[in-house]
Design a protein around this motif. Structure first.
Motif, PDB file in Angstrom:
ATOM      1  N   ASN A   1       0.856  -1.189   0.000  1.00 41.56           N
ATOM      2  CA  ASN A   1       0.000   0.000   0.000  1.00 41.56           C
ATOM      3  C   ASN A   1       0.885   1.229   0.000  1.00 41.56           C
ATOM      4  N   VAL A   2       1.092   1.809  -1.175  1.00 45.05           N
ATOM      5  CA  VAL A   2       2.058   2.897  -1.292  1.00 45.05           C
ATOM      6  C   VAL A   2       1.648   4.112  -0.468  1.00 45.05           C
ATOM      7  N   GLN A   3       0.358   4.439  -0.428  1.00 42.71           N
ATOM      8  CA  GLN A   3      -0.058   5.630   0.319  1.00 42.71           C
ATOM      9  C   GLN A   3       0.144   5.438   1.814  1.00 42.71           C
ATOM     10  N   ALA A   4      -0.233   4.293   2.347  1.00 44.97           N
ATOM     11  CA  ALA A   4      -0.030   4.033   3.771  1.00 44.97           C
ATOM     12  C   ALA A   4       1.455   4.013   4.106  1.00 44.97           C
ATOM     13  N   ASN A   5       2.269   3.498   3.180  1.00 40.51           N
ATOM     14  CA  ASN A   5       3.708   3.446   3.379  1.00 40.51           C
ATOM     15  C   ASN A   5       4.296   4.849   3.471  1.00 40.51           C
ATOM     16  N   VAL A   6       3.906   5.728   2.539  1.00 41.78           N
ATOM     17  CA  VAL A   6       4.383   7.118   2.558  1.00 41.78           C
ATOM     18  C   VAL A   6       3.919   7.826   3.831  1.00 41.78           C
ATOM     19  N   ASP A   7       2.683   7.618   4.216  1.00 43.68           N
ATOM     20  CA  ASP A   7       2.166   8.282   5.414  1.00 43.68           C
ATOM     21  C   ASP A   7       2.928   7.850   6.664  1.00 43.68           C
ATOM     22  N   PHE A   8       3.355   6.582   6.712  1.00 44.20           N
ATOM     23  CA  PHE A   8       4.088   6.092   7.892  1.00 44.20           C
ATOM     24  C   PHE A   8       5.519   6.623   7.905  1.00 44.20           C
ATOM     25  N   TYR A   9       6.247   6.447   6.801  1.00 41.63           N
ATOM     26  CA  TYR A   9       7.672   6.748   6.815  1.00 41.63           C
ATOM     27  C   TYR A   9       7.962   8.242   6.680  1.00 41.63           C
ATOM     28  N   VAL A  10       7.115   8.980   5.972  1.00 39.06           N
ATOM     29  CA  VAL A  10       7.292  10.428   5.882  1.00 39.06           C
ATOM     30  C   VAL A  10       6.454  11.123   6.958  1.00 39.06           C
ATOM     31  N   GLY A  11       5.161  10.786   7.002  1.00 38.52           N
ATOM     32  CA  GLY A  11       4.266  11.489   7.904  1.00 38.52           C
ATOM     33  C   GLY A  11       4.508  11.188   9.369  1.00 38.52           C
ATOM     34  N   PHE A  12       4.708   9.891   9.716  1.00 35.27           N
ATOM     35  CA  PHE A  12       4.883   9.523  11.116  1.00 35.27           C
ATOM     36  C   PHE A  12       6.347   9.572  11.554  1.00 35.27           C
ATOM     37  N   LEU A  13       7.236   8.886  10.819  1.00 41.72           N
ATOM     38  CA  LEU A  13       8.640   8.833  11.230  1.00 41.72           C
ATOM     39  C   LEU A  13       9.413  10.108  10.886  1.00 41.72           C
ATOM     40  N   GLY A  14       8.900  10.887   9.923  1.00 38.99           N
ATOM     41  CA  GLY A  14       9.560  12.138   9.593  1.00 38.99           C
ATOM     42  C   GLY A  14      10.746  12.000   8.664  1.00 38.99           C
ATOM     43  N   LEU A  15      10.862  10.853   7.964  1.00 38.48           N
ATOM     44  CA  LEU A  15      11.927  10.703   6.982  1.00 38.48           C
ATOM     45  C   LEU A  15      11.580  11.505   5.725  1.00 38.48           C
ATOM     46  N   ARG A  16      12.551  11.726   4.901  1.00 36.14           N
ATOM     47  CA  ARG A  16      12.319  12.431   3.640  1.00 36.14           C
ATOM     48  C   ARG A  16      12.221  11.419   2.508  1.00 36.14           C
ATOM     49  N   LEU A  17      11.254  11.595   1.611  1.00 35.24           N
ATOM     50  CA  LEU A  17      11.226  10.816   0.378  1.00 35.24           C
ATOM     51  C   LEU A  17      12.309  11.389  -0.532  1.00 35.24           C
ATOM     52  N   VAL A  18      13.396  10.634  -0.736  1.00 38.12           N
ATOM     53  CA  VAL A  18      14.546  11.187  -1.442  1.00 38.12           C
ATOM     54  C   VAL A  18      14.657  10.735  -2.892  1.00 38.12           C
ATOM     55  N   LYS A  19      13.882   9.724  -3.261  1.00 36.34           N
ATOM     56  CA  LYS A  19      13.905   9.291  -4.666  1.00 36.34           C
ATOM     57  C   LYS A  19      12.697   8.406  -4.922  1.00 36.34           C
ATOM     58  N   ARG A  20      12.113   8.585  -6.096  1.00 34.40           N
ATOM     59  CA  ARG A  20      11.040   7.701  -6.572  1.00 34.40           C
ATOM     60  C   ARG A  20      11.420   7.273  -7.984  1.00 34.40           C
ATOM     61  N   THR A  21      11.470   5.981  -8.234  1.00 35.88           N
ATOM     62  CA  THR A  21      11.917   5.489  -9.530  1.00 35.88           C
ATOM     63  C   THR A  21      11.065   4.313  -9.979  1.00 35.88           C
TER      64      THR A  21
ATOM     65  N   PRO B   1       2.374  13.855   2.713  1.00 39.96           N
ATOM     66  CA  PRO B   1       1.533  14.507   3.731  1.00 39.96           C
ATOM     67  C   PRO B   1       1.233  15.952   3.357  1.00 39.96           C
ATOM     68  N   GLY B   2      -0.035  16.310   3.404  1.00 43.13           N
ATOM     69  CA  GLY B   2      -0.472  17.648   3.038  1.00 43.13           C
ATOM     70  C   GLY B   2      -0.883  17.794   1.595  1.00 43.13           C
ATOM     71  N   GLU B   3      -0.538  16.799   0.743  1.00 43.54           N
ATOM     72  CA  GLU B   3      -0.921  16.842  -0.664  1.00 43.54           C
ATOM     73  C   GLU B   3      -2.238  16.094  -0.872  1.00 43.54           C
ATOM     74  N   GLU B   4      -2.890  16.371  -1.999  1.00 38.80           N
ATOM     75  CA  GLU B   4      -4.104  15.645  -2.357  1.00 38.80           C
ATOM     76  C   GLU B   4      -3.765  14.182  -2.598  1.00 38.80           C
ATOM     77  N   ARG B   5      -4.690  13.311  -2.213  1.00 40.37           N
ATOM     78  CA  ARG B   5      -4.533  11.896  -2.500  1.00 40.37           C
ATOM     79  C   ARG B   5      -5.900  11.259  -2.604  1.00 40.37           C
ATOM     80  N   VAL B   6      -5.941  10.103  -3.245  1.00 40.61           N
ATOM     81  CA  VAL B   6      -7.186   9.347  -3.339  1.00 40.61           C
ATOM     82  C   VAL B   6      -7.404   8.595  -2.033  1.00 40.61           C
TER      83      VAL B   6
END
Length: 521
Positions: free
Chosen positions: A14-34, A306-311
């Motif tokens: 679940n990519v959205q839940a994954n982003v919300d946990f690692y960026v939104g909760f843990l505060g890491l930065r998304l540094v690359k998407r490929t 976090p803070g951006e529009e999402r489905v």
């Protein structure tokens, strides 16, 4: 050479839940998407500190809505992230507030750990460790003194712990640093750790969401990687694979217990093709897949930071995926894949046909011999009539719910099905008149034995057949049935077989344009 953990790669469903946990909760930065290097049609996300330093990186292969894996023997089972020893209370309170699953606190090797589970069930340990921070994220609601500092370590489950320990120590620069019960700790030159836990008799790990794919250790440069490759070759180690990953040079090998290990260079790093200030904001496709970039972008699941529009996905009858263009025009195309496909298969075709339409891809619920389908088929050209009727009703209910859940305009909705998906849609149109007003059926056949009386007046259908398709005659039969029911049916026959061809997109686009010009049906 300087040793340490470069990154750890895991799998998420679940990519959205994954982003919300690692960026939104843990505060890491998304540094690359490929798009992945092994499979450019698979989304690969990288999280880390602000500057994407080796030693801070957690990466995820996205198997969207994939079947869960199982952490077990022969895998990395737990990930440790370093925090200030005084921050355990802060993170416990934050986890409770964010409704993150907490498994409690404990002690290991003299350090306090807070054990959490990420959305896929991976064990994430926040470890109070006196390690210097790398480069903390700049934009976060987490006070700097409580921020994640770096990777603390990882736990490997091995049925051959002595051999695993020797392998990692001999080739990757770690050294023994103590034992706690059945766990041997190895430490690197920079202070991070690998814990080798004796997993004799434990169940074998299974790949999939919720499991780790590999752990990567650090090398200063490509020559150091080549030196390890030569050393492993002399010792008749397991097979090795050397790859240029653009951002680092990598060597892959399996240690005696079965864990996949990567040796990755520190450079050139993720800022090779993206400025530090905007790191992680653009999707990058591997160079050898550049010609397919548009199709790959259409295939990959979308998400919002976090803070951006999402489905916000609803729990409906079918696993499904929405793909929203930058400038939607109000049109929606509902996609039903062919045998063996999935909800994303037809998105590249649909995006070429309708660049500004919302795409709604569905996944069939019938599985035979591991192959995804829409209804049961006990033998070629034999179709389970009860199952067809049941799934047709489910499709009708799904479309009704989806229109409401995602605010889709029923009058601007078109169904597009291929092969088995077209077969279900053709049957559903006859079983549920008014299901949808426009449909494109690619290489369909007639699957209903007892065709009900149906009034399809006001329904426009395009049937695209292949001149060399062995099932072409059955497609003509379906066209005749739909016409007899009152539908406006256009049949196009292409110089093709049953497989899709380069001629399909232009044929569909021309028909859709004609429908738009004609106005409401």
């Amino acid at each position: 050479m300087t040793s340490g953990i470069h990154h750890i790669t895991l799998i998420t469903a679940n990519v959205q839940a994954n982003v919300d946990f690692y960026v939104g909760f843990l505060g890491l930065r998304l540094v690359k998407r490929t798009g992945g290097y092994e499979d450019p049609r698979q989304l690969h996300l990288f999280y880390g500190d602000y500057a994407a330093n080796p030693g801070s990186l957690l990466t995820f292969l996205v198997w969207q809505d994939g079947s869960p894996g199982r952490a077990g023997e022969g895998q990395v089972s737990e990930i440790g992230l370093a925090i200030d020893p005084a921050s355990i209370g802060f993170w416990l309170e934050r986890a409770l507030r964010h409704q993150v699953k907490v498994e409690g606190t404990g002690q290991a090797f003299g350090e306090t750990e807070l054990r959490l589970r990420d959305p896929d069930g991976v064990v994430i340990k926040l470890v109070g460790a006196n390690l210097p921070p790398l480069d903390a994220p700049k934009a976060s609601d987490i006070p700097p003194e409580h921020a994640i500092r770096r990777i603390r370590g990882a736990t490997i489950l091995s049925a051959t712990p002595e051999q695993t320990t020797a392998f990692i120590s001999n080739h990757f620069g770690f050294r023994p640093a103590g034992r706690d019960g059945t766990t041997e700790r190895l430490v690197s030159d920079i202070g991070d750790t690998v814990d080798i836990r004796d997993a004799t008799g434990f169940w074998r790990g299974a790949p999939g969401p919720g499991s780790a794919d590999h752990i990567a250790f650090r090398a200063p440069d490509a020559e150091a990687v080549h030196a390890v490759e030569r050393d492993l070759a002399k010792r008749n180690s397991s097979l090795t694979n050397l790859h240029d990953r653009n951002y680092f040079t990598s060597l892959y090998v399996r240690e005696p217990g079965g864990v996949l290990i990567e040796l990755a260079t520190d450079g050139p790093g993720f800022t090779l093709d993206e400025p530090l200030e905007t790191l992680g904001s653009t999707l990058f496709v591997p160079p050898d897949a550049a010609a397919e970039a548009a199709d790959i972008i259409a295939l990959l699941p979308q998400f919002g930071l976090p803070g951006e529009e999402r489905v916000v996905y609803r729990d409906l009858h079918y696993i499904h995926r929405l793909q929203t263009p930058e400038h939607p025009d109000g049109q929606t195309i509902v996609l039903l894949h062919g045998t063996g496909g999935n909800e994303a298969d037809l998105m590249p075709l649909a995006r070429r046909v309708a660049p500004n339409a919302v795409l709604l891809g569905l996944r069939g619920r019938s599985t035979e011999s591991g192959v995804q389908r829409w209804f049961r088929s006990p033998a070629p050209m034999q179709f389970d009539q009860a199952d067809i009727r049941f799934e047709s009703g489910a499709l009708e209910a799904f479309l009704e719910d989806a229109r409401s859940a995602y605010q889709l305009d029923a009058d601007k909705m078109t169904a597009l099905g291929y092969s088995n998906g077209a077969n279900l849609m053709g049957a559903a149109l006859l079983l549920h008149p008014g299901l949808i007003r426009r449909a494109v059926l690619l290489r369909p056949v007639q699957v209903l034995k007892d065709v009900p009386a149906a009034d399809l007046s006001g329904t426009a259908i395009l049937i695209v057949l292949g001149q060399h398709d062995p099932y072409r005659g059955n497609g003509d039969d379906l066209a005749a049935t739909l016409k007899a029911a009152g539908a406006t049916v256009t049949v196009k026959t292409l110089d093709a077989g049953h497989a899709l061809s380069d001629h399909d997109a232009p044929a569909i686009a021309e028909w859709l344009q004609a429908q738009a010009a004609a106005g409401p049906i």
